[in-house]
Enzyme design. Structure first.
Site, PDB file in Angstrom:
ATOM      1  CB  CYS A 112      -0.949   0.011   1.192  1.00 38.27           C
ATOM      2  SG  CYS A 112      -2.161  -1.326   1.136  1.00 38.27           S
ATOM      3  CG  HIS A 250      -3.318   3.464   1.980  1.00 38.47           C
ATOM      4  ND1 HIS A 250      -3.755   2.989   0.757  1.00 38.47           N
ATOM      5  CD2 HIS A 250      -3.376   2.407   2.836  1.00 38.47           C
ATOM      6  CE1 HIS A 250      -4.051   1.716   0.866  1.00 38.47           C
ATOM      7  NE2 HIS A 250      -3.836   1.340   2.119  1.00 38.47           N
ATOM      8  CG  ASN A 280      -6.671  -0.826   1.050  1.00 34.71           C
ATOM      9  OD1 ASN A 280      -5.937  -0.499   0.111  1.00 34.71           O
ATOM     10  ND2 ASN A 280      -6.196  -1.201   2.225  1.00 34.71           N
TER      11      ASN A 280
HETATM   12  O1  UT7 Z   1      -3.732  -0.929   3.782  1.00 30.35           O
HETATM   13  C1  UT7 Z   1      -3.414  -1.461   5.015  1.00 30.35           C
HETATM   14  C2  UT7 Z   1      -4.221  -2.678   5.098  1.00 30.35           C
HETATM   15  N1  UT7 Z   1      -5.222  -2.853   6.056  1.00 30.35           N
HETATM   16  C3  UT7 Z   1      -5.744  -1.962   6.935  1.00 30.35           C
HETATM   17  O2  UT7 Z   1      -5.399  -0.827   7.028  1.00 30.35           O
HETATM   18  C4  UT7 Z   1      -6.811  -2.496   7.811  1.00 30.35           C
HETATM   19  C5  UT7 Z   1      -6.789  -1.887   9.179  1.00 30.35           C
HETATM   20  N2  UT7 Z   1      -7.830  -2.425  10.051  1.00 30.35           N
HETATM   21  C6  UT7 Z   1      -9.116  -2.103   9.893  1.00 30.35           C
HETATM   22  O3  UT7 Z   1      -9.488  -1.360   8.992  1.00 30.35           O
HETATM   23  C7  UT7 Z   1     -10.093  -2.646  10.905  1.00 30.35           C
HETATM   24  O4  UT7 Z   1      -9.405  -3.230  11.971  1.00 30.35           O
HETATM   25  C8  UT7 Z   1     -11.070  -3.694  10.282  1.00 30.35           C
HETATM   26  C9  UT7 Z   1     -12.040  -2.997   9.357  1.00 30.35           C
HETATM   27  C10 UT7 Z   1     -10.290  -4.758   9.537  1.00 30.35           C
HETATM   28  C11 UT7 Z   1     -11.888  -4.351  11.382  1.00 30.35           C
HETATM   29  O5  UT7 Z   1     -12.596  -3.368  12.121  1.00 30.35           O
HETATM   30  P1  UT7 Z   1     -12.536  -3.376  13.710  1.00 30.35           P
HETATM   31  O6  UT7 Z   1     -13.460  -2.329  14.149  1.00 30.35           O
HETATM   32  O7  UT7 Z   1     -11.097  -3.264  14.111  1.00 30.35           O
HETATM   33  O8  UT7 Z   1     -13.140  -4.757  14.060  1.00 30.35           O
HETATM   34  P2  UT7 Z   1     -12.483  -5.952  14.902  1.00 30.35           P
HETATM   35  O9  UT7 Z   1     -11.358  -6.566  14.138  1.00 30.35           O
HETATM   36  O10 UT7 Z   1     -12.249  -5.472  16.294  1.00 30.35           O
HETATM   37  O11 UT7 Z   1     -13.673  -6.949  14.937  1.00 30.35           O
HETATM   38  C12 UT7 Z   1     -14.875  -6.650  15.638  1.00 30.35           C
HETATM   39  C13 UT7 Z   1     -15.880  -7.734  15.298  1.00 30.35           C
HETATM   40  C14 UT7 Z   1     -15.299  -9.149  15.376  1.00 30.35           C
HETATM   41  O12 UT7 Z   1     -16.289 -10.009  15.919  1.00 30.35           O
HETATM   42  P3  UT7 Z   1     -16.252 -10.434  17.464  1.00 30.35           P
HETATM   43  O13 UT7 Z   1     -14.931 -11.142  17.654  1.00 30.35           O
HETATM   44  O14 UT7 Z   1     -16.351  -9.164  18.226  1.00 30.35           O
HETATM   45  O15 UT7 Z   1     -17.445 -11.323  17.592  1.00 30.35           O
HETATM   46  C15 UT7 Z   1     -15.075  -9.506  13.929  1.00 30.35           C
HETATM   47  O16 UT7 Z   1     -15.090 -10.890  13.697  1.00 30.35           O
HETATM   48  O17 UT7 Z   1     -16.318  -7.556  13.959  1.00 30.35           O
HETATM   49  C16 UT7 Z   1     -16.242  -8.830  13.276  1.00 30.35           C
HETATM   50  N3  UT7 Z   1     -16.093  -8.595  11.863  1.00 30.35           N
HETATM   51  C17 UT7 Z   1     -17.152  -8.438  11.047  1.00 30.35           C
HETATM   52  N4  UT7 Z   1     -18.463  -8.431  11.270  1.00 30.35           N
HETATM   53  C18 UT7 Z   1     -19.280  -8.232  10.217  1.00 30.35           C
HETATM   54  C19 UT7 Z   1     -14.946  -8.508  11.132  1.00 30.35           C
HETATM   55  N5  UT7 Z   1     -15.240  -8.310   9.846  1.00 30.35           N
HETATM   56  C20 UT7 Z   1     -16.588  -8.258   9.749  1.00 30.35           C
HETATM   57  C21 UT7 Z   1     -17.516  -8.060   8.705  1.00 30.35           C
HETATM   58  N6  UT7 Z   1     -18.832  -8.066   8.980  1.00 30.35           N
HETATM   59  N7  UT7 Z   1     -17.105  -7.843   7.431  1.00 30.35           N
END
Ligand code: UT7
Length: 331
Positions: A112, A250, A280
């Site tokens: 990225c 980004h 992204n």
């Molecule tokens: O370019 C660089 C590459 N990547 C990034 O920059 C990504 C950086 N990270 C993020 O953008 C965020 O961390 C995410 C969007 C990936 C995740 O958001 P979050 O608010 O940090 O969620 P989390 O990982 O804390 O997960 C919260 C809950 C979890 O469920 P439980 O364990 O609380 O039951 C996940 O399994 O949300 C769940 N979850 C989803 N639920 C519905 C994760 N993905 C999804 C989804 N739909 N698509």
């Protein structure tokens, strides 16, 4: 007169096929509300099996050349994490399809951050006098590396390409690149990685062909590194946050961008964002956002602009520039 690097053309390309959050929710355990509220993404473009990174990059490159009004190019750099083949690089084929056989051509792998790394490498080639101009392409077809069952990565990533033409010029010109900041931390490579590289995703690929991401850990690293990198790059040219007319981060997550802007005291209306439409798009993220900014009247000739990125590697970087007077050649 000190030789500087000047941005002088911009072109983009997006695949035709668009996937909405509602469509993802039909196939995976997710909702439009979750994706929109946690990431800011509403749609993403994805390639079909016939379209490679090279093909998308070629279209964006041709449009950047026409936007710049330049036909002869000395070097072609393709920033990508999803090249057409593991070997050789894709850039020489793009160059030859553009009629640029003989040009310096190579791929650059910084995921990225690839476009920011590419601007810096291109500027080094130009200011050292090795070449007079560079076609820099950021293109990725990351959808092809995603586990079809992974609701998190499939919600975030989309495909696309963006390209710019850079030429030798003077530091006082609109479009001049003014300062660079680059960095990496390979000790955290396991936060985002793809063990093997498929060119085209197939059903039931071994797990090792899919991209893996520790989203939560990446989130905080992204905020810290982009914020600090922007502070360093503006410090090099004596700007304060208030001197930044437009911040183009980004497009990883709307909440990451908001946190970076907040820590830098940059109000939301000074941040360029197209994440809701494209997600992204990895190395294409910044040039696609630039194109969006031009199209929506957010970037004007002479504006102080700061680009910043963070990605797998870990890698990060920022570039400060004065926005040029250029047209936008997009899909
Ligand atoms: O370019 C660089 C590459 N990547 C990034 O920059 C990504 C950086 N990270 C993020 O953008 C965020 O961390 C995410 C969007 C990936 C995740 O958001 P979050 O608010 O940090 O969620 P989390 O990982 O804390 O997960 C919260 C809950 C979890 O469920 P439980 O364990 O609380 O039951 C996940 O399994 O949300 C769940 N979850 C989803 N639920 C519905 C994760 N993905 C999804 C989804 N739909 N698509």
């Amino acid at each position: 007169m000190t030789r500087a690097t000047v941005l002088s053309g911009l072109g983009t390309s997006l695949p035709d096929s668009v996937i909405t959050n509602a469509q993802l929710a039909e196939a995976l355990d997710t909702t439009d509300d979750w994706i929109l509220s946690r990431t800011g993404i509403q749609t993403r473009h994805v390639v079909d099996a016939s379209v490679t990174t090279g093909k998308l990059g070629l279209k964006a490159a041709a449009r950047a050349l026409s936007s710049a009004g330049i036909k002869q190019i000395d070097a072609v750099i393709l920033a990508t994490a999803t090249p057409d083949f593991a070997c050789p690089a894709t850039a020489p084929q793009i160059a030859s399809r553009l009629g640029l056989t003989g040009a310096v051509a190579f791929d650059l792998s910084a995921v990225c951050s690839g476009f920011i790394y590419g601007l810096s490498v291109a500027s080094g080639l130009i200011t050292s006098g090795i070449v007079n101009n560079v076609l820099l392409i950021g293109a990725d077809t990351f959808s092809q590396t995603l586990d079809p069952q992974d609701r998190t990565t499939r919600a975030i990533f989309g495909d696309g390409a963006g390209a710019v033409v850079l030429r030798a010029g003077e530091i006082s010109e609109p479009g001049a690149l003014l300062a660079f900041d680059l960095g990496s931390d390979g000790s955290q490579a396991d936060l985002l990685f793809t063990p093997n590289m498929p060119r085209i995703a197939k059903e039931n690929m071994p797990e090792s062909y899919y991209f893996h991401m520790n989203g939560k850990a990446v989130f905080s690293q992204a905020v810290t590194h982009m914020t600090n990198s922007v502070k360093r790059v503006i410090g090099k040219i004596g700007w304060n946050s208030s001197d930044i007319h437009r911040l183009v981060p980004h497009q990883a997550n709307i909440r990451i961008m908001a946190a970076v802007a907040d820590q830098l005291d940059v109000e939301p209306d000074r941040v360029v964002s197209n994440i809701s439409e494209v997600g992204n798009t990895v190395a294409a993220s910044i040039p696609l956002a630039l194109s969006h900014g031009v199209k929506h009247g957010q970037l004007h000739a002479g504006d102080n602009v700061v680009l910043t990125a963070f990605g797998a590697g870990l890698t990060w970087g920022s570039v400060a520039l004065r926005w040029p007077d250029i047209s936008n050649s997009s899909r």
